[in-house]
Design an enzyme around this catalytic site. Structure first.
Site, PDB file in Angstrom:
ATOM      1  N   GLY A   1      35.922  60.679  27.773  1.00 58.51           N
ATOM      2  CA  GLY A   1      34.613  61.252  27.431  1.00 58.51           C
ATOM      3  C   GLY A   1      34.342  61.083  25.945  1.00 58.51           C
ATOM      4  O   GLY A   1      33.698  61.914  25.309  1.00 58.51           O
TER       5      GLY A   1
ATOM      6  N   GLY B   1      30.699  61.254  24.201  1.00 58.60           N
ATOM      7  CA  GLY B   1      29.909  62.482  24.262  1.00 58.60           C
ATOM      8  C   GLY B   1      29.833  63.204  22.923  1.00 58.60           C
ATOM      9  O   GLY B   1      30.359  62.735  21.907  1.00 58.60           O
ATOM     10  N   GLN B   2      29.194  64.381  22.936  1.00 59.67           N
ATOM     11  CA  GLN B   2      28.929  65.109  21.684  1.00 59.67           C
ATOM     12  C   GLN B   2      30.216  65.428  20.920  1.00 59.67           C
ATOM     13  O   GLN B   2      30.310  65.218  19.721  1.00 59.67           O
ATOM     14  CB  GLN B   2      28.159  66.412  21.968  1.00 59.67           C
ATOM     15  CG  GLN B   2      27.664  67.093  20.696  1.00 59.67           C
ATOM     16  CD  GLN B   2      27.234  68.546  20.898  1.00 59.67           C
ATOM     17  OE1 GLN B   2      27.503  69.151  21.934  1.00 59.67           O
ATOM     18  NE2 GLN B   2      26.571  69.112  19.907  1.00 59.67           N
TER      19      GLN B   2
ATOM     20  N   ASP C   1      35.349  56.087  28.219  1.00 59.29           N
ATOM     21  CA  ASP C   1      34.176  56.759  28.782  1.00 59.29           C
ATOM     22  C   ASP C   1      33.672  55.910  29.929  1.00 59.29           C
ATOM     23  O   ASP C   1      34.000  54.726  30.029  1.00 59.29           O
ATOM     24  CB  ASP C   1      33.075  56.921  27.703  1.00 59.29           C
ATOM     25  CG  ASP C   1      32.192  58.126  27.983  1.00 59.29           C
ATOM     26  OD1 ASP C   1      31.489  58.107  29.006  1.00 59.29           O
ATOM     27  OD2 ASP C   1      32.219  59.089  27.191  1.00 59.29           O
TER      28      ASP C   1
ATOM     29  N   ARG D   1      30.423  55.650  30.124  1.00 67.01           N
ATOM     30  CA  ARG D   1      29.245  55.087  29.474  1.00 67.01           C
ATOM     31  C   ARG D   1      29.640  53.984  28.503  1.00 67.01           C
ATOM     32  O   ARG D   1      30.800  53.795  28.187  1.00 67.01           O
ATOM     33  CB  ARG D   1      28.515  56.182  28.662  1.00 67.01           C
ATOM     34  CG  ARG D   1      27.920  57.265  29.500  1.00 67.01           C
ATOM     35  CD  ARG D   1      27.552  58.457  28.639  1.00 67.01           C
ATOM     36  NE  ARG D   1      28.706  59.290  28.355  1.00 67.01           N
ATOM     37  CZ  ARG D   1      28.648  60.482  27.759  1.00 67.01           C
ATOM     38  NH1 ARG D   1      27.502  60.969  27.375  1.00 67.01           N
ATOM     39  NH2 ARG D   1      29.744  61.181  27.560  1.00 67.01           N
TER      40      ARG D   1
ATOM     41  N   LYS E   1      34.855  76.001  34.866  1.00 63.98           N
ATOM     42  CA  LYS E   1      35.669  76.194  33.657  1.00 63.98           C
ATOM     43  C   LYS E   1      36.697  77.313  33.874  1.00 63.98           C
ATOM     44  O   LYS E   1      37.851  77.199  33.437  1.00 63.98           O
ATOM     45  CB  LYS E   1      34.788  76.492  32.441  1.00 63.98           C
ATOM     46  CG  LYS E   1      34.016  75.283  31.928  1.00 63.98           C
ATOM     47  CD  LYS E   1      34.960  74.231  31.361  1.00 63.98           C
ATOM     48  CE  LYS E   1      34.249  72.994  30.860  1.00 63.98           C
ATOM     49  NZ  LYS E   1      35.171  71.894  30.514  1.00 63.98           N
TER      50      LYS E   1
ATOM     51  N   TYR F   1      29.056  75.507  36.327  1.00 61.57           N
ATOM     52  CA  TYR F   1      29.820  75.071  35.140  1.00 61.57           C
ATOM     53  C   TYR F   1      30.823  76.164  34.739  1.00 61.57           C
ATOM     54  O   TYR F   1      32.016  75.896  34.541  1.00 61.57           O
ATOM     55  CB  TYR F   1      28.828  74.792  34.005  1.00 61.57           C
ATOM     56  CG  TYR F   1      29.421  74.491  32.660  1.00 61.57           C
ATOM     57  CD1 TYR F   1      30.216  73.368  32.445  1.00 61.57           C
ATOM     58  CD2 TYR F   1      29.138  75.313  31.569  1.00 61.57           C
ATOM     59  CE1 TYR F   1      30.719  73.084  31.179  1.00 61.57           C
ATOM     60  CE2 TYR F   1      29.634  75.033  30.304  1.00 61.57           C
ATOM     61  CZ  TYR F   1      30.432  73.923  30.117  1.00 61.57           C
ATOM     62  OH  TYR F   1      30.928  73.649  28.870  1.00 61.57           O
TER      63      TYR F   1
HETATM   64  C1  AKB Z   1      26.348  74.678  27.442  1.00 62.40           C
HETATM   65  O1  AKB Z   1      25.349  75.188  26.918  1.00 62.40           O
HETATM   66  O2  AKB Z   1      26.461  74.473  28.657  1.00 62.40           O
HETATM   67  C2  AKB Z   1      27.528  74.332  26.564  1.00 62.40           C
HETATM   68  C3  AKB Z   1      28.543  75.438  26.555  1.00 62.40           C
HETATM   69  C4  AKB Z   1      28.223  76.727  25.934  1.00 62.40           C
HETATM   70  O3  AKB Z   1      29.618  75.251  27.039  1.00 62.40           O
HETATM   71  N1  AKB Z   1      27.087  74.059  25.243  1.00 62.40           N
END
Ligand code: AKB
Length: 318
Positions: free
Chosen positions: A10, A13-14, A36, A38, A148, A144
């Site tokens: 990755g 990415g940012q 990546d 990409r 996590k 998400y």
């Molecule tokens: C998001 O906004 O999904 C991320 C994070 C806080 O993990 N920047």
């Protein structure tokens, strides 16, 4: 041949771009393999080795780990909070299967260390809003956040059961000028700079008083490197460490930005991301990171805004 290289998954990415560059600065360009799905980010071009890699393809990943003599993996490929809500199945698959592939290979190939980022998104509406502790009620409402939180326990499991030295940080929203974020709820805090400088105005997708934990990218990169350099015995949290630098609202960052863009105009049009932001804590207690490996942030809102403006207004040198 002994294993001596670092693989960043990755890397375009940012976080990936800046972490890859920082690791290359420390270990040497040839020692850090960027990868990546990409195209390579333009900032990485010509700075060191790059391989095209899909973390979901475990066999190909395994081949690369052996072929490149990898001893450490930084797994940064993920689908973030806002994009995740548009395709929950894909977000779960990438975020969890990608991690499991890396942890299995780390076990099979006896890798030295693995880094995997978690997020403040693990917290949910029932977690404390202010100074949210390391251990507390954790009931995330986004896919998400769920991925996590589950991932944190997979890391803990592989550490306890198989001795894998896997380390993790719960990043707040990250603000950077080198590479853009993608698909997060905190992305407004990066967009605002670009729109302010380009158009003098910004339409924010969160309400003005939405406080969220945030961090400037140089602090996030330093925290990652310091955690990875800490002696294994000092790393007592094997799920993921709370990490904090500053908290601000859209209205507060707008005031800072207006110091550099005098007629800056901010409008508010909250969308589905407001619900996500409202479910997260406003500030984080990261005392475990302070105590265990000496974490200390450098940038507050004013210092971060000044540095962002200086860099975005200076044409890049090639
Ligand atoms: C998001 O906004 O999904 C991320 C994070 C806080 O993990 N920047």
């Amino acid at each position: 041949m002994s294993k001596d290289k670092i693989l960043v998954i990755g890397a375009s990415g940012q976080i990936g771009v800046e972490l890859t560059m920082a690791l290359r600065g420390i270990h040497g360009d040839a020692q850090v393999i960027a990868s990546d799905l990409r195209e390579p980010n333009p900032l990485l071009l010509g700075t060191g080795p790059y391989v095209s890699l899909n973390v979901m393809n475990k066999e190909m990943l395994h081949v690369q780990v052996i072929r490149q003599n990898i001893k450490q993996i930084y797994l940064l490929a993920a689908i973030l909070s806002a994009t995740g809500e548009k395709n929950p199945g894909l977000a779960w698959n990438l975020n969890i299967q990608g991690l499991l592939n890396v942890l299995e290979i780390a076990k099979e190939e006896h890798l030295d260390k693995v880094y995997w980022p978690s997020s403040i998104a693990v917290f949910g509406p029932t977690s404390p809003k202010r100074d949210c502790p390391q251990q507390t009620i954790i009931e995330p409402i986004t896919v998400y956040g769920i991925s996590k939180y589950a991932g944190e326990f997979w890391c803990n499991y592989y550490h306890n059961r198989f001795g894998i030295d896997v380390r993790s940080l719960r990043y707040p929203g990250l603000i950077s000028y080198k590479s853009e974020p993608g698909g997060g709820t905190t992305d407004y805090a990066v967009e605002i700079f670009h729109e302010a400088l380009a158009a003098g105005r910004y339409e924010c997708f969160l309400k003005p008083d939405t406080y969220l934990p945030m961090m400037y990218m140089p602090d996030a990169i330093r925290a990652t490197l310091e955690l990875m350099e800490a002696p294994a015995a000092a790393v007592r949290v094997r799920t993921s460490y709370n990490l904090s630098a500053m908290s601000f609202s859209p209205a507060e960052i707008a005031v800072e930005v207006a110091k550099y863009v005098p007629h800056f105009n901010m409008h508010y049009k909250p969308d589905y991301r407001q619900l996500i932001a409202d479910s997260w804590p406003q500030s984080i207690d990261d005392s475990a990171a302070h105590t265990d490996w000496g974490w200390k942030p450098e940038y507050d809102l004013a210092a971060m805004t000044a540095d962002m403006m200086r860099n975005l207004q200076t044409p890049p040198t090639s």
